[in-house]
Design a protein around this motif. Structure first.
Motif, PDB file in Angstrom:
ATOM      1  N   GLY A   1      -4.144   5.705   7.938  1.00  0.00           N
ATOM      2  CA  GLY A   1      -2.722   5.781   7.621  1.00  0.00           C
ATOM      3  C   GLY A   1      -2.100   7.083   8.059  1.00  0.00           C
ATOM      4  O   GLY A   1      -0.943   7.120   8.493  1.00  0.00           O
ATOM      5  N   ILE A   2      -2.861   8.178   7.959  1.00  0.00           N
ATOM      6  CA  ILE A   2      -2.369   9.487   8.402  1.00  0.00           C
ATOM      7  C   ILE A   2      -2.115   9.476   9.901  1.00  0.00           C
ATOM      8  O   ILE A   2      -1.080   9.960  10.379  1.00  0.00           O
ATOM      9  CB  ILE A   2      -3.367  10.592   8.020  1.00  0.00           C
ATOM     10  CG1 ILE A   2      -3.361  10.809   6.503  1.00  0.00           C
ATOM     11  CG2 ILE A   2      -3.026  11.904   8.723  1.00  0.00           C
ATOM     12  CD1 ILE A   2      -4.434  11.749   6.009  1.00  0.00           C
TER      13      ILE A   2
ATOM     14  N   THR B   1       2.376  12.180   4.453  1.00  0.00           N
ATOM     15  CA  THR B   1       1.023  11.620   4.551  1.00  0.00           C
ATOM     16  C   THR B   1       0.250  11.755   3.241  1.00  0.00           C
ATOM     17  O   THR B   1      -0.943  11.452   3.200  1.00  0.00           O
ATOM     18  CB  THR B   1       0.232  12.321   5.676  1.00  0.00           C
ATOM     19  OG1 THR B   1       0.150  13.724   5.411  1.00  0.00           O
ATOM     20  CG2 THR B   1       0.903  12.107   7.019  1.00  0.00           C
TER      21      THR B   1
ATOM     22  N   SER C   1       0.847  -1.185   0.000  1.00  0.00           N
ATOM     23  CA  SER C   1       0.000   0.000   0.000  1.00  0.00           C
ATOM     24  C   SER C   1       0.887   1.241   0.000  1.00  0.00           C
ATOM     25  O   SER C   1       2.103   1.160   0.240  1.00  0.00           O
ATOM     26  CB  SER C   1      -0.901   0.020   1.231  1.00  0.00           C
ATOM     27  OG  SER C   1      -0.110   0.187   2.412  1.00  0.00           O
ATOM     28  N   LEU C   2       0.285   2.404  -0.249  1.00  0.00           N
ATOM     29  CA  LEU C   2       1.049   3.650  -0.231  1.00  0.00           C
ATOM     30  C   LEU C   2       1.675   3.897   1.130  1.00  0.00           C
ATOM     31  O   LEU C   2       2.831   4.321   1.237  1.00  0.00           O
ATOM     32  CB  LEU C   2       0.147   4.820  -0.621  1.00  0.00           C
ATOM     33  CG  LEU C   2       0.813   6.199  -0.706  1.00  0.00           C
ATOM     34  CD1 LEU C   2       1.969   6.184  -1.694  1.00  0.00           C
ATOM     35  CD2 LEU C   2      -0.214   7.254  -1.107  1.00  0.00           C
ATOM     36  N   GLY C   3       0.931   3.596   2.196  1.00  0.00           N
ATOM     37  CA  GLY C   3       1.463   3.779   3.538  1.00  0.00           C
ATOM     38  C   GLY C   3       2.666   2.901   3.804  1.00  0.00           C
ATOM     39  O   GLY C   3       3.637   3.320   4.440  1.00  0.00           O
TER      40      GLY C   3
ATOM     41  N   LEU D   1      -2.487   9.136   1.840  1.00  0.00           N
ATOM     42  CA  LEU D   1      -2.868   8.144   2.846  1.00  0.00           C
ATOM     43  C   LEU D   1      -4.319   8.345   3.272  1.00  0.00           C
ATOM     44  O   LEU D   1      -4.841   9.466   3.267  1.00  0.00           O
ATOM     45  CB  LEU D   1      -1.959   8.242   4.074  1.00  0.00           C
ATOM     46  CG  LEU D   1      -0.454   8.018   3.856  1.00  0.00           C
ATOM     47  CD1 LEU D   1       0.272   8.078   5.195  1.00  0.00           C
ATOM     48  CD2 LEU D   1      -0.195   6.680   3.176  1.00  0.00           C
ATOM     49  N   ASP D   2      -4.971   7.236   3.667  1.00  0.00           N
ATOM     50  CA  ASP D   2      -6.321   7.351   4.212  1.00  0.00           C
ATOM     51  C   ASP D   2      -6.228   7.837   5.663  1.00  0.00           C
ATOM     52  O   ASP D   2      -5.131   7.918   6.223  1.00  0.00           O
ATOM     53  CB  ASP D   2      -7.074   6.013   4.109  1.00  0.00           C
ATOM     54  CG  ASP D   2      -6.384   4.885   4.862  1.00  0.00           C
ATOM     55  OD1 ASP D   2      -5.608   5.158   5.809  1.00  0.00           O
ATOM     56  OD2 ASP D   2      -6.624   3.714   4.518  1.00  0.00           O
TER      57      ASP D   2
ATOM     58  N   GLN E   1       5.645   4.336   2.077  1.00  0.00           N
ATOM     59  CA  GLN E   1       6.193   5.455   2.846  1.00  0.00           C
ATOM     60  C   GLN E   1       7.038   4.947   4.003  1.00  0.00           C
ATOM     61  O   GLN E   1       8.116   5.490   4.286  1.00  0.00           O
ATOM     62  CB  GLN E   1       5.050   6.338   3.371  1.00  0.00           C
ATOM     63  CG  GLN E   1       4.323   7.137   2.284  1.00  0.00           C
ATOM     64  CD  GLN E   1       5.108   8.348   1.829  1.00  0.00           C
ATOM     65  OE1 GLN E   1       6.324   8.296   1.662  1.00  0.00           O
ATOM     66  NE2 GLN E   1       4.421   9.454   1.618  1.00  0.00           N
TER      67      GLN E   1
ATOM     68  N   MET F   1       1.028   7.444  10.616  1.00  0.00           N
ATOM     69  CA  MET F   1       2.239   8.169  10.235  1.00  0.00           C
ATOM     70  C   MET F   1       2.533   9.285  11.229  1.00  0.00           C
ATOM     71  O   MET F   1       3.696   9.518  11.603  1.00  0.00           O
ATOM     72  CB  MET F   1       2.094   8.734   8.821  1.00  0.00           C
ATOM     73  CG  MET F   1       3.346   9.422   8.287  1.00  0.00           C
ATOM     74  SD  MET F   1       4.805   8.333   8.214  1.00  0.00           S
ATOM     75  CE  MET F   1       4.268   7.192   6.924  1.00  0.00           C
TER      76      MET F   1
END
Length: 303
Positions: free
Chosen positions: A168-169, A161, A135-137, A164-165, A140, A172
């Protein structure tokens, strides 16, 4: 060991005849999260690129842990980790193989350090999977692990961030706070999510048109801009009286907002009452960082 890990003095960048950055100066301290905010075209990205050595400043100095990057570039960069824009990863390799590939470029960085950063970013269960499945998170997090392989003192994260959903935010944000508080890193974060900066950062610098317009702790920035929100009857008469005593900052739904003055608020209230104006509400209000940002940058939207 000095508490100052990143020092910027008189930083200036001129391209052609255009002055992009105008004499920026600020210092970052060990163990703090520092927010760097600016509207589109303010010079935020240009400043970050100078900090990480991607472009040279026209004038001024940048010191990382006391080392001048213009004279001691290689030594200075050993103290710096960064992600500018997006993590540069090989999607066809596993997370572990990506880290091993980058570790080869860092003298003395072996499997023990790789395993350490994997645990630090919480990637133990997925590090052997291909990055293309992340996933994007997760990308990162792996990018941050890569940036930390060399045990940096300063970590620069450009929009960590982004994309991110909400879950996820939050993760982070908590992770960045952990890096500062538990690992002792200095973390500079640029972001367009002002609410997250307000929750995440110890101090904030706001840049507009190539200049820093304010730098301070989040709490000090907001408390300095405390407001009074009034609801009055009759409204127009009350607003007229207040406008003769203090600037009117905002009007919305039959309420008027002024600056807060502990010494003068009681006098304003007395004058309103004596003029026959009923003060239905008088509330102290701290502005959101977004409100302050828009005020300081003349209403420009953030990039």
């Amino acid at each position: 060991m000095s508490d100052i890990t990143l020092s910027v003095k008189g930083l200036r960048k001129v391209i052609g005849k255009r002055v992009i950055i105008k004499d920026l100066s600020f210092e970052l301290k060990r163990g703090e999260v520092f927010g760097f905010l600016g509207p589109n075209g303010a010079g935020k990205t240009t400043t970050i690129r100078m900090l990480v050595g991607l472009i040279k400043p026209t004038a001024g100095s940048i010191h990382i842990c006391g080392l001048d990057i213009s004279k001691q570039f290689t030594r200075a960069m050993r103290h710096l980790g960064c992600i500018v824009e997006n993590p540069e990863l090989y999607p066809f390799l596993s997370g572990m193989d990506n880290l091993r590939h980058f570790a080869v470029m860092l003298s003395g960085t072996g499997q023990e350090r790789i395993d350490e950063v994997v645990r630090l970013v919480g990637m133990q269960e997925r590090v052997n999977d291909k990055v293309s499945t992340y996933s994007l998170g997760m990308r990162q997090r792996l990018g941050i692990a890569q940036a930390m392989l060399g045990r940096p003192d300063v970590l620069i994260l450009d929009e960590p961030t982004n994309g991110l959903d909400p879950s996820g935010i939050r993760e982070m944000r908590a992770f960045i706070r952990f890096l500062a508080e538990e690992e002792g890193l200095t973390v500079l974060v640029s972001s367009h999510l002002l609410h997250e900066i307000q929750l995440m950062c110890d101090r904030v610098a706001i840049i507009s048109k190539g200049e820093i317009v304010r730098v301070d702790s989040v709490q000090a920035l907001l408390s300095r801009e405390e407001r009074l929100v009034w609801r009055l009857m009759p409204y127009e008469s009350g607003k007229s009286i207040l406008s003769n005593r203090t600037p009117i900052l905002n009007e919305e739904e039959e309420t008027v907002t002024t600056v807060y003055s502990e010494r003068e608020a009681g006098e304003w209230n007395r004058e309103l009452v004596e003029a026959g104006v009923r003060v239905l509400e008088m509330n102290r209000k701290l502005p959101a960082l977004e409100d302050l940002f828009l005020e300081l940058t003349g209403g420009e939207s953030i990039d």
